[in-house]
Design a protein around this motif. Structure first.
Motif, PDB file in Angstrom:
ATOM      1  N   ASP A 202       0.872  -1.033  -0.004  1.00  0.00           N
ATOM      2  CA  ASP A 202      -0.045  -0.186  -0.057  1.00  0.00           C
ATOM      3  C   ASP A 202       0.825   1.366   0.017  1.00  0.00           C
ATOM      4  O   ASP A 202       0.247   2.608   0.204  1.00  0.00           O
ATOM      5  CB  ASP A 202      -0.929   0.082   1.275  1.00  0.00           C
ATOM      6  N   GLY A 203       2.296   1.237  -0.108  1.00  0.00           N
ATOM      7  CA  GLY A 203       2.977   2.449   0.044  1.00  0.00           C
ATOM      8  C   GLY A 203       3.589   2.642   1.057  1.00  0.00           C
ATOM      9  O   GLY A 203       4.372   3.722   1.391  1.00  0.00           O
ATOM     10  N   THR A 204       3.200   1.966   2.073  1.00  0.00           N
ATOM     11  CA  THR A 204       3.673   2.467   3.696  1.00  0.00           C
ATOM     12  C   THR A 204       4.938   1.930   3.936  1.00  0.00           C
ATOM     13  O   THR A 204       5.293   0.947   3.456  1.00  0.00           O
ATOM     14  CB  THR A 204       2.555   1.956   4.800  1.00  0.00           C
TER      15      THR A 204
ATOM     16  N   LYS B 238       6.125  11.666   7.138  1.00  0.00           N
ATOM     17  CA  LYS B 238       6.327  11.752   5.802  1.00  0.00           C
ATOM     18  C   LYS B 238       7.577  12.539   5.114  1.00  0.00           C
ATOM     19  O   LYS B 238       8.001  12.015   4.241  1.00  0.00           O
ATOM     20  CB  LYS B 238       4.793  12.271   4.930  1.00  0.00           C
TER      21      LYS B 238
ATOM     22  N   PHE C 292       6.029   3.164  -5.005  1.00  0.00           N
ATOM     23  CA  PHE C 292       5.306   4.159  -4.924  1.00  0.00           C
ATOM     24  C   PHE C 292       3.851   3.867  -5.234  1.00  0.00           C
ATOM     25  O   PHE C 292       3.680   3.099  -6.051  1.00  0.00           O
ATOM     26  CB  PHE C 292       5.818   5.177  -5.758  1.00  0.00           C
ATOM     27  N   ILE C 293       2.985   4.921  -4.970  1.00  0.00           N
ATOM     28  CA  ILE C 293       1.472   4.749  -5.564  1.00  0.00           C
ATOM     29  C   ILE C 293       1.027   5.783  -6.072  1.00  0.00           C
ATOM     30  O   ILE C 293       1.210   6.923  -5.471  1.00  0.00           O
ATOM     31  CB  ILE C 293       0.433   4.334  -4.197  1.00  0.00           C
TER      32      ILE C 293
ATOM     33  N   VAL D 112      -1.562   8.232  -6.575  1.00  0.00           N
ATOM     34  CA  VAL D 112      -2.837   8.579  -6.036  1.00  0.00           C
ATOM     35  C   VAL D 112      -3.734   9.490  -6.672  1.00  0.00           C
ATOM     36  O   VAL D 112      -4.724   9.730  -6.297  1.00  0.00           O
ATOM     37  CB  VAL D 112      -2.583   8.879  -4.568  1.00  0.00           C
ATOM     38  N   GLU D 113      -3.084  10.084  -7.756  1.00  0.00           N
ATOM     39  CA  GLU D 113      -4.024  10.931  -8.629  1.00  0.00           C
ATOM     40  C   GLU D 113      -3.676  11.081  -9.931  1.00  0.00           C
ATOM     41  O   GLU D 113      -2.456  10.965 -10.240  1.00  0.00           O
ATOM     42  CB  GLU D 113      -3.909  12.594  -7.646  1.00  0.00           C
TER      43      GLU D 113
ATOM     44  N   THR E 235       2.262  10.966  -6.968  1.00  0.00           N
ATOM     45  CA  THR E 235       2.408   9.758  -5.874  1.00  0.00           C
ATOM     46  C   THR E 235       1.831   9.964  -4.773  1.00  0.00           C
ATOM     47  O   THR E 235       1.981  11.305  -4.123  1.00  0.00           O
ATOM     48  CB  THR E 235       3.890   9.182  -6.199  1.00  0.00           C
ATOM     49  N   ASN E 236       1.955   9.097  -3.684  1.00  0.00           N
ATOM     50  CA  ASN E 236       1.777   9.097  -2.266  1.00  0.00           C
ATOM     51  C   ASN E 236       2.779   9.840  -1.616  1.00  0.00           C
ATOM     52  O   ASN E 236       2.822  10.412  -0.544  1.00  0.00           O
ATOM     53  CB  ASN E 236       1.865   7.769  -1.682  1.00  0.00           C
TER      54      ASN E 236
ATOM     55  N   ASP F 142       4.313  12.736  -3.209  1.00  0.00           N
ATOM     56  CA  ASP F 142       4.092  14.076  -3.677  1.00  0.00           C
ATOM     57  C   ASP F 142       5.128  14.141  -4.978  1.00  0.00           C
ATOM     58  O   ASP F 142       5.097  15.323  -5.490  1.00  0.00           O
ATOM     59  CB  ASP F 142       4.137  15.053  -2.928  1.00  0.00           C
TER      60      ASP F 142
ATOM     61  N   THR G 157      -3.760   3.527  -8.019  1.00  0.00           N
ATOM     62  CA  THR G 157      -4.787   3.214  -7.458  1.00  0.00           C
ATOM     63  C   THR G 157      -5.975   2.892  -8.284  1.00  0.00           C
ATOM     64  O   THR G 157      -6.089   3.221  -9.380  1.00  0.00           O
ATOM     65  CB  THR G 157      -5.381   4.357  -6.444  1.00  0.00           C
TER      66      THR G 157
END
Length: 186
Positions: free
Chosen positions: A37-39, A50, A86-87, A89-90, A106-107, A109, A146
């Motif tokens: 999940d990118g954590t 972060k 990375f994920i 997200v937008e 990405t998650n 930024d 995502t």
């Protein structure tokens, strides 16, 4: 200057330049893992800061054998990455048609525009055929899109006859990126 220790572990990543000709010291395995999940985790605990995760991501490298490493001028240590680091997200759409540009965030930024050097690729999960979409962020490091971002691409998609089949894809920076076969063919 170092990034400091994370809890009671011994990880410290010096970020200043070493003396000329000095290679980073091999430190083996760092106790860092990036979850699907990118954590980011250190000693199996999430790294909650972060800015620290962003700092580590700037020294992340992927070797030709697929291993991931944190590499500073002084130290080099392998980390575990469950899928990709990375994920996405937008997605932001600029323009239309072949001149359209798809900009992903990405998650952490980072921003990347899908183009020849940053392609979108979609794999199919064995057994289920479920699509898993990715975009190249930099230097062999990818982001997985995502589900909502992928659905946005599907909404933007257009059908095209490719390799003897009807395929759905999207344009970005003059490149056509295949997303998968159309429902009639799936």
């Amino acid at each position: 200057m170092t990034a400091g220790k994370l809890s009671e572990g011994t990880l410290s990543l010096p970020l200043s330049a070493p003396s000329p000709g000095r290679e980073p010291q091999q430190c083996g395995e760092f106790a860092i893992r990036i979850g699907r999940d990118g954590t980011w985790y250190y000693l199996n605990s999430p790294i909650g800061r972060k800015p620290l995760v962003k700092l580590f991501s700037t020294v992340l490298r992927r070797e030709p054998d697929g291993d991931y490493w944190l590499v500073t001028p002084y130290e080099r240590g392998r980390i575990e990455v469950e899928d990709v680091p990375f994920i996405a997200v937008e997605v932001t759409v600029e323009g239309a048609g072949p001149a359209q540009r798809l900009r992903f965030r990405t998650n952490l930024d980072d921003e990347v525009v899908a183009d020849r050097d940053h392609p979108i690729r979609v794999t199919q999960q064995p057994g289920t055929g479920e699509p898993t979409p990715y975009i190249m962020v930099r230097d062999g490091l990818e982001a997985r899109l995502t589900r909502p971002v992928f659905y946005e691409l599907v909404e933007l998609g257009e059908s095209r006859h490719e390799d003897g089949e009807e395929q759905l894809g999207v344009w970005s920076s003059g490149q056509f990126f295949l997303l998968g076969r159309t429902d009639a063919q799936a």
